[in-house]
Design a protein around this motif. Structure first.
Motif, PDB file in Angstrom:
ATOM      1  N   LEU A   1       9.873  47.792  14.730  1.00 40.13           N
ATOM      2  CA  LEU A   1       9.953  48.695  13.576  1.00 40.13           C
ATOM      3  C   LEU A   1      10.010  50.160  14.022  1.00 40.13           C
ATOM      4  CD1 LEU A   1       7.453  46.973  11.107  1.00 40.13           C
ATOM      5  CD2 LEU A   1       9.944  47.123  10.878  1.00 40.13           C
ATOM      6  N   LEU A   2       9.209  50.499  15.014  1.00 36.74           N
ATOM      7  CA  LEU A   2       9.231  51.874  15.519  1.00 36.74           C
ATOM      8  C   LEU A   2      10.589  52.207  16.131  1.00 36.74           C
ATOM      9  CD1 LEU A   2       5.688  52.183  17.110  1.00 36.74           C
ATOM     10  CD2 LEU A   2       6.531  53.340  15.053  1.00 36.74           C
ATOM     11  N   LYS A   3      11.179  51.250  16.824  1.00 36.91           N
ATOM     12  CA  LYS A   3      12.489  51.468  17.421  1.00 36.91           C
ATOM     13  C   LYS A   3      13.539  51.674  16.331  1.00 36.91           C
ATOM     14  CE  LYS A   3      15.686  49.516  20.738  1.00 36.91           C
ATOM     15  NZ  LYS A   3      16.052  48.384  21.569  1.00 36.91           N
ATOM     16  N   GLU A   4      13.454  50.885  15.248  1.00 34.70           N
ATOM     17  CA  GLU A   4      14.398  51.036  14.140  1.00 34.70           C
ATOM     18  C   GLU A   4      14.236  52.399  13.488  1.00 34.70           C
ATOM     19  OE1 GLU A   4      13.888  47.823  11.379  1.00 34.70           O
ATOM     20  OE2 GLU A   4      14.404  46.298  12.869  1.00 34.70           O
ATOM     21  N   ASP A   5      12.980  52.838  13.298  1.00 41.50           N
ATOM     22  CA  ASP A   5      12.741  54.158  12.699  1.00 41.50           C
ATOM     23  C   ASP A   5      13.285  55.262  13.592  1.00 41.50           C
ATOM     24  OD1 ASP A   5      11.554  53.101  10.478  1.00 41.50           O
ATOM     25  OD2 ASP A   5       9.485  53.471  11.141  1.00 41.50           O
ATOM     26  N   LYS A   6      13.112  55.120  14.880  1.00 37.23           N
ATOM     27  CA  LYS A   6      13.592  56.126  15.827  1.00 37.23           C
ATOM     28  C   LYS A   6      15.115  56.200  15.784  1.00 37.23           C
ATOM     29  CE  LYS A   6      12.932  57.431  20.644  1.00 37.23           C
ATOM     30  NZ  LYS A   6      12.368  57.029  21.930  1.00 37.23           N
ATOM     31  N   ASP A   7      15.764  55.046  15.742  1.00 37.67           N
ATOM     32  CA  ASP A   7      17.222  55.017  15.651  1.00 37.67           C
ATOM     33  C   ASP A   7      17.697  55.614  14.323  1.00 37.67           C
ATOM     34  OD1 ASP A   7      17.359  53.824  18.154  1.00 37.67           O
ATOM     35  OD2 ASP A   7      17.543  51.782  17.352  1.00 37.67           O
ATOM     36  N   PHE A   8      16.980  55.321  13.238  1.00 38.17           N
ATOM     37  CA  PHE A   8      17.335  55.844  11.917  1.00 38.17           C
ATOM     38  C   PHE A   8      17.228  57.368  11.907  1.00 38.17           C
ATOM     39  CE2 PHE A   8      16.050  57.142   7.615  1.00 38.17           C
ATOM     40  CZ  PHE A   8      17.146  56.718   6.924  1.00 38.17           C
ATOM     41  N   LEU A   9      16.158  57.901  12.502  1.00 36.72           N
ATOM     42  CA  LEU A   9      15.962  59.361  12.531  1.00 36.72           C
ATOM     43  C   LEU A   9      17.050  60.039  13.380  1.00 36.72           C
ATOM     44  CD1 LEU A   9      12.078  59.641  12.909  1.00 36.72           C
ATOM     45  CD2 LEU A   9      13.459  60.189  10.903  1.00 36.72           C
ATOM     46  N   ARG A  10      17.460  59.433  14.470  1.00 34.46           N
ATOM     47  CA  ARG A  10      18.522  59.993  15.303  1.00 34.46           C
ATOM     48  C   ARG A  10      19.836  60.101  14.534  1.00 34.46           C
ATOM     49  NH1 ARG A  10      18.063  56.874  20.759  1.00 34.46           N
ATOM     50  NH2 ARG A  10      16.030  57.638  21.289  1.00 34.46           N
TER      51      ARG A  10
END
Length: 129
Positions: A115-124
């Motif tokens: 989930l954290l990885k998905e959020d990080k990708d979304f923010l990028r």
């Protein structure tokens, strides 16, 4: 207590061990006779000593020691060959498939990581737009 002893004494391993000790004792006597009565006298003839039991240095009977060492080597080598021969007939057990059981805590940590990885990708993606 008597029943426990009977159960212990009648287990296959204990009976096998008892039979092995009895056969080993008899085999040891045969090999000792072979060494003392055949091998050592022949060896003594070849090296010109005669009887090994007469080899002494003062009160130290090193001829008997040599005879005992030869006796031990023949017995141990014979047992090695016998065990190697028996191991051929043992049923080979296939290793059981190892099933990796993941702990619930590890599952939750993996989900949080994803989930954290998905959020990080979304923010990028949103920062570049």
């Amino acid at each position: 207590m008597w029943n426990e002893f009977k159960q212990f004494a009648m287990k296959g391993n204990v009976i096998d061990l008892a039979v092995g000790v009895i056969i080993g004792g008899a085999f040891g006597k045969i090999v000792s006779s072979l060494v003392a009565d055949v091998i050592i006298p022949l060896f003594g003839l070849f090296i010109g000593v005669g009887a090994f039991s007469k080899l002494t240095y003062g009160s130290i009977k090193y001829g008997l020691f040599i005879q005992t060492v030869v006796d031990f080597l023949i017995i141990s080598f014979s047992i090695f060959l016998f065990v190697k021969f028996l191991n051929r007939f043992k049923k080979k057990e296939e290793p059981a498939a190892v099933v990796a059981k993941v702990d619930r805590t590890e599952e939750l940590l993996a989900e949080i990581r994803d989930l954290l990885k998905e959020d990080k990708d979304f923010l990028r993606k949103n920062e570049t737009s």
